[in-house]
Scaffold this motif. Structure first.
Motif, mmCIF file in Angstrom:
data_model
loop_
_atom_site.group_PDB
_atom_site.id
_atom_site.type_symbol
_atom_site.label_atom_id
_atom_site.label_comp_id
_atom_site.label_asym_id
_atom_site.label_seq_id
_atom_site.Cartn_x
_atom_site.Cartn_y
_atom_site.Cartn_z
ATOM 1 N N UNK A 44 -65.999 -67.981 22.513
ATOM 2 C CA UNK A 44 -65.402 -67.980 23.856
ATOM 3 C C UNK A 44 -64.129 -67.150 23.911
ATOM 4 N N UNK A 45 -63.848 -66.434 22.810
ATOM 5 C CA UNK A 45 -62.705 -65.536 22.830
ATOM 6 C C UNK A 45 -61.396 -66.138 22.354
ATOM 7 N N UNK A 46 -61.425 -67.387 21.888
ATOM 8 C CA UNK A 46 -60.200 -67.980 21.356
ATOM 9 C C UNK A 46 -59.912 -67.423 19.977
ATOM 10 N N UNK A 47 -58.612 -67.414 19.641
ATOM 11 C CA UNK A 47 -58.225 -66.945 18.312
ATOM 12 C C UNK A 47 -57.270 -67.939 17.679
ATOM 13 N N UNK A 48 -57.351 -68.073 16.364
ATOM 14 C CA UNK A 48 -56.468 -69.024 15.677
ATOM 15 C C UNK A 48 -55.033 -68.505 15.612
ATOM 16 N N UNK A 49 -54.097 -69.393 15.374
ATOM 17 C CA UNK A 49 -52.687 -69.060 15.213
ATOM 18 C C UNK A 49 -52.509 -68.156 13.987
ATOM 19 N N UNK A 50 -51.994 -66.928 14.191
ATOM 20 C CA UNK A 50 -51.831 -66.010 13.045
ATOM 21 C C UNK A 50 -51.024 -66.619 11.898
ATOM 22 N N UNK A 51 -50.029 -67.439 12.221
ATOM 23 C CA UNK A 51 -49.235 -68.072 11.165
ATOM 24 C C UNK A 51 -50.112 -68.938 10.268
ATOM 25 N N UNK A 52 -51.001 -69.695 10.885
ATOM 26 C CA UNK A 52 -51.867 -70.571 10.094
ATOM 27 C C UNK A 52 -52.873 -69.767 9.276
ATOM 28 N N UNK A 53 -53.396 -68.709 9.875
ATOM 29 C CA UNK A 53 -54.339 -67.862 9.150
ATOM 30 C C UNK A 53 -53.643 -67.238 7.943
ATOM 31 N N UNK A 126 -50.274 -56.954 14.304
ATOM 32 C CA UNK A 126 -51.687 -57.210 14.598
ATOM 33 C C UNK A 126 -52.598 -56.097 14.089
ATOM 34 N N UNK A 127 -52.066 -55.263 13.168
ATOM 35 C CA UNK A 127 -52.906 -54.228 12.561
ATOM 36 C C UNK A 127 -52.905 -54.401 11.042
ATOM 37 N N UNK A 128 -53.948 -53.863 10.410
ATOM 38 C CA UNK A 128 -54.005 -53.932 8.947
ATOM 39 C C UNK A 128 -52.798 -53.269 8.316
ATOM 40 N N UNK A 129 -52.439 -52.074 8.812
ATOM 41 C CA UNK A 129 -51.324 -51.339 8.208
ATOM 42 C C UNK A 129 -50.022 -52.111 8.360
ATOM 43 N N UNK A 130 -49.805 -52.667 9.550
ATOM 44 C CA UNK A 130 -48.589 -53.425 9.779
ATOM 45 C C UNK A 130 -48.512 -54.650 8.896
#
Length: 374
Positions: A44-53, A126-130
């Motif tokens: 449904x387009x939800x994304x997890x919290x980047x901190x938790x990931x 939000x990028x691989x390089x970053x």
DNA sequence: GATGCGTGGAA
DNA sequence: TTTCCAAGCAT
């Protein structure tokens, strides 16, 4: 359709079909993990919290899911945001990490949190390089966070994926030399939709179906695509370079106990083996049997009594420590060391090998006195 | 590219 | 018991 599909069209066809088969399997058979959003949410387009990931990915580096779970829960409860972790005291983080191993991860975890909080306004790149520019984040973790937390079409390659793909494509090149080949093969498979679920599905497949020994090919959603299975050679992959035997070292460890039960501890150097963690005084850990495991190697004279040997296996050597204990009179702690009250031993930043040493000298000393000391 | 870096569970 | 190896990274 008048002719056979052109080569690139056929690649597209197989990529879609393989990814679809894998994602359909993942929808039904995914593992339920505390840091994960279930597939119905991501669909449904939800994304997890980047901190938790990010936190989970750092902990999972070379570490099993079962070992990580309790640490992840404790960290998240105590430091629920990257800002909270950035504000934390490093020694408190090291204590919370004690037992999980690879302690440079904990130091880099703290550094990374500080960079995100102070240089990126508390928002993960939000990028691989970053992501890869941050401490403790390499190829794998950058790709995993980019795909799972930000929906980037990144090629996520861990040990599971290496195994799945070397079998899928029957890659004969030994690892780790085959890594670039594996990465290209994965990149050709990642779908535009749900790249994060695709990555997690590949890893779940490797963990539960495409196992190192006796893979359950009969249950595998990719069975029809698998070159190794087609040749009945699935257990021959991945081909790996042989590794050298582990050398052994030995030494002595000294548990000095004051009348009130306090134990003398010191801090190891910030980098290197068990960097920044606590330990009891020890001799050097020598390669041979040149007498460094006797009481003569003690940091100061005391009635040292032998209380057994502790053995421990590190990544690249095994260690046998002769343990000595002595009741000592009250004395100031030598420079760089301190007296640790018995009630504080359980919460100290003691690596597992040092917990074994203290337990050999004082059984029960490193166990919490009460269930969760609050 | 090779090496240093933890720990514990499974076979 | 021994061996393998698990969501790798830094140097």
């Amino acid at each position: 359709m008048t002719q056979a599909l052109a080569a690139d069209e056929e690649d597209d066809w197989q990529r879609e079909t393989l990814a679809d088969a894998l994602l359909a399997w993942y929808d039904r058979h995914h593992r339920h993990l505390p840091w994960r959003l279930p597939p119905q949410a991501t669909r449904q387009g939800h994304r997890p919290d980047p901190y938790r990931v990010w936190l989970s990915e750092i902990m999972l580096q070379q570490t099993t899911v079962g070992a990580v779970k309790p640490y992840y829960e404790r960290f998240l409860e105590r430091w629920p945001t990257v800002e909270a972790l950035a504000r934390a005291d490093l020694q408190e983080v090291m204590k919370a990490w004690a037992g999980l191993g690879y302690y440079s991860r904990a130091r880099n975890l703290k550094k990374c949190a500080e960079e995100v909080a102070h240089r990126h306004g508390g928002v993960f790149p939000d990028t691989e390089a970053g992501l890869k520019a941050l401490p403790g984040i390499g190829d794998y973790t950058a790709a995993a966070v980019a795909a799972i937390a930000f929906g980037r079409r990144a090629a996520v390659v861990d040990g599971n994926v290496e195994r799945v793909v070397t079998r899928l494509r029957a890659i004969e090149t030994p690892l780790p030399a085959a890594k670039p080949q594996v990465r290209k093969a994965v990149a050709a498979l990642v779908p535009a939709e749900r790249p994060g679920d695709f990555a997690q599905a590949m890893m779940d497949l490797g963990a539960t179906i495409c196992t190192p020994r006796r893979p359950s090919c009969i249950l595998c959603p990719l069975q029809a695509f698998c070159a190794a299975r087609g040749a009945a050679a699935q257990e021959r992959f991945p081909v790996k370079a042989s590794k050298a035997a582990k050398p052994s070292r030995r030494g002595a460890a000294f548990v000095a106990v004051r009348a009130d039960g306090a134990v003398l501890l010191r801090r190891r150097p910030e980098s290197g083996l068990l960097g920044g963690m606590s330990e009891v005084p020890t001799s050097g850990w020598s390669a041979g049997s040149d007498g460094e495991d006797g009481p003569s190697a003690a940091p100061f004279p005391a009635p040292w009594e032998p209380c057994g040997t502790v053995t421990h296996t590190f990544t690249h050597f095994t260690l046998a420590l002769s343990v000595y204990r002595a009741r000592v009179a009250d004395m100031p702690a030598p420079a760089g060391s301190w007296w640790c009250a018995p009630g504080l031993l359980a919460g100290e930043a003691l690596p597992t090998v040092m917990k074994k040493v203290v337990e050999a000298a004082i059984p029960g000393a490193t166990k919490a006195r009460r269930p969760t000391g609050t």
